[in-house]
Design an enzyme around this catalytic site. Sequence first.
Site: not given
Length: 133
Positions: A26, A81, A83, A94
């Site tokens: 990630e 970020h 995934h 999250d």
Amino acid sequence: MRPVYTLHRTALAEIIRATRQAAPEEACGLLFGADRQIHSAVATANVADDPLRHFEIDPVRLIAAHRAARAGGLGIVGYFHSHPNGLAQPSATDQASAAGDGRVWAIVARGRITLWKDAPSGFEPLSYDTVEG
């Protein structure tokens, strides 16, 4: 109607670059701007114990960014970020780690970028336009 944010193409390009560079882990980083404008993005090290499944922004970079903002730099609008094997929406992890502080989260998955407001009641989807800059 959802608030419309402006995502500058330079920020978009940095988010995409960081996501590709970090794969299969990630990616993560900071979003800078003001007044629903995301002017720039800065990738940070992902210091999570399991960066293949989680992210944690390097706290040294985060503190430095807050100090720079207090000294007159652009403010931290939020975070980004990726995934790598998921969806471009907040995961259960999250949601569990969210602060409810109103910041923007950009989430990247499968070539798609979505924006979310980390509201006290949970994540709210945001719409955005991209502009040169």
